[in-house]
Design a protein around this motif. Structure first.
Motif, PDB file in Angstrom:
ATOM      1  N   LEU A  94      -2.856   8.406   1.389  1.00 48.77           N
ATOM      2  CA  LEU A  94      -3.796   7.653   0.649  1.00 48.77           C
ATOM      3  C   LEU A  94      -4.400   8.073  -0.623  1.00 48.77           C
ATOM      4  CD1 LEU A  94      -5.349   4.940   1.346  1.00 48.77           C
ATOM      5  CD2 LEU A  94      -6.909   6.144   2.764  1.00 48.77           C
ATOM      6  N   GLY A  96      -7.482   7.604  -3.558  1.00 49.50           N
ATOM      7  CA  GLY A  96      -8.707   6.635  -3.945  1.00 49.50           C
ATOM      8  C   GLY A  96      -9.622   7.723  -4.378  1.00 49.50           C
ATOM      9  N   ILE A 135     -10.646   8.043   7.612  1.00 51.43           N
ATOM     10  CA  ILE A 135      -9.261   7.707   7.692  1.00 51.43           C
ATOM     11  C   ILE A 135      -8.810   7.773   9.174  1.00 51.43           C
ATOM     12  CG2 ILE A 135      -7.271   8.336   6.654  1.00 51.43           C
ATOM     13  CD1 ILE A 135      -8.962   9.070   3.929  1.00 51.43           C
ATOM     14  N   SER A 147      -0.888  -2.934   7.430  1.00 50.01           N
ATOM     15  CA  SER A 147      -1.614  -2.519   6.411  1.00 50.01           C
ATOM     16  C   SER A 147      -1.098  -2.442   4.653  1.00 50.01           C
ATOM     17  CB  SER A 147      -1.807  -0.871   6.336  1.00 50.01           C
ATOM     18  OG  SER A 147      -0.474  -0.228   6.054  1.00 50.01           O
ATOM     19  N   ARG A 152      -4.454  -5.588   4.228  1.00 49.52           N
ATOM     20  CA  ARG A 152      -4.760  -4.158   3.451  1.00 49.52           C
ATOM     21  C   ARG A 152      -6.151  -4.041   3.083  1.00 49.52           C
ATOM     22  NH1 ARG A 152      -0.979  -3.226  -1.408  1.00 49.52           N
ATOM     23  NH2 ARG A 152      -0.801  -1.141  -0.872  1.00 49.52           N
ATOM     24  N   ALA A 153      -6.864  -5.345   2.897  1.00 48.00           N
ATOM     25  CA  ALA A 153      -8.120  -5.127   2.327  1.00 48.00           C
ATOM     26  C   ALA A 153      -9.228  -4.998   3.793  1.00 48.00           C
ATOM     27  CB  ALA A 153      -8.790  -6.441   1.778  1.00 48.00           C
ATOM     28  N   VAL A 156      -9.186  -0.936   3.791  1.00 47.36           N
ATOM     29  CA  VAL A 156     -10.297  -0.532   3.168  1.00 47.36           C
ATOM     30  C   VAL A 156     -11.582  -0.563   3.690  1.00 47.36           C
ATOM     31  CG1 VAL A 156     -11.242  -0.281   0.615  1.00 47.36           C
ATOM     32  CG2 VAL A 156      -8.963  -0.690   0.889  1.00 47.36           C
ATOM     33  N   GLN A 157     -11.876  -1.607   4.157  1.00 48.14           N
ATOM     34  CA  GLN A 157     -13.085  -1.908   4.805  1.00 48.14           C
ATOM     35  C   GLN A 157     -13.322  -1.010   6.014  1.00 48.14           C
ATOM     36  OE1 GLN A 157     -15.666  -4.026   3.510  1.00 48.14           O
ATOM     37  NE2 GLN A 157     -16.824  -2.902   5.011  1.00 48.14           N
ATOM     38  N   ILE A 159     -12.212   1.979   6.594  1.00 45.32           N
ATOM     39  CA  ILE A 159     -12.303   3.098   6.278  1.00 45.32           C
ATOM     40  C   ILE A 159     -13.823   3.364   5.678  1.00 45.32           C
ATOM     41  CG2 ILE A 159     -11.829   4.854   4.433  1.00 45.32           C
ATOM     42  CD1 ILE A 159      -8.688   4.103   4.785  1.00 45.32           C
ATOM     43  N   SER A 160     -14.114   2.445   5.222  1.00 42.08           N
ATOM     44  CA  SER A 160     -15.704   2.300   4.335  1.00 42.08           C
ATOM     45  C   SER A 160     -16.569   2.512   5.423  1.00 42.08           C
ATOM     46  CB  SER A 160     -15.819   1.213   3.514  1.00 42.08           C
ATOM     47  OG  SER A 160     -17.209   1.500   2.843  1.00 42.08           O
TER      48      SER A 160
END
Length: 164
Positions: A94, A96, A135, A147, A152-153, A156-157, A159-160
């Motif tokens: 990953l 970012g 993660i 994923s 996919r989105a 990210v959400q 993990i956030s």
């Protein structure tokens, strides 16, 4: 022209003072730019926090500077990508970034400084470890196929959310 003993002593004292200021000047005053906060540990151990820019008295204390805002980046290009494992056994690297702000109240800055001691330790022991945990917890919530497709989105959400 004869100089009196008093004049010679005055010149010597003046010379010693000029030499002292020249040699120790960098340990007497620090310039704080607008994009940083600074913690000065005095010789007696007291911590003083400065958040407003300008010149501050250091008085031989230990200076630690923290940027007001940090960007922590991880990627496959820099060989520090985060490892992600999905519920189907699939893996991913990953890439970012995470942006975070230093707290600005003196009490919070001192708490961060006492816990970590340096900006590098905040990133390594705080931000990076927190992100690794987020993660690790988010990966098993979907398969590797999901994923890379319609969810996919959501990854990210997840993990956030875990990071928060």
């Amino acid at each position: 022209m004869e100089m009196s003993v008093r004049s010679i002593i005055g010149v010597c004292v003046g010379f010693v003072l000029i030499l002292f200021v020249a040699l120790a000047g960098s340990n007497l005053v620090e310039d704080l730019p607008a994009d940083e906060v600074m913690v000065i540990q005095a010789l007696d151990g007291d911590l003083t926090v400065y958040t407003d820019p300008g010149y501050k008295l250091q008085m031989f204390g230990k200076v630690t500077r923290y940027r007001r805002q940090y960007l922590y980046e991880f990627s496959t290009e820099t060989n520090n990508a985060k490892k992600l494992r999905f519920n189907d056994g699939g893996h991913a690297d990953l890439s970012g970034s995470v942006s975070w702000d230093m707290p600005l109240t003196p009490e919070d800055i001192i708490r961060v400084h006492r816990k970590f001691g340096s900006p590098e330790a905040v990133v390594k022991q705080g931000v990076s470890k927190m992100l690794d945990g987020a993660i690790y917890l988010a990966g098993p919530l979907m398969s590797s196929t999901e994923s890379s497709g319609e969810r996919r989105a959501e990854l990210v959400q997840y993990i956030s959310d875990q990071a928060m």
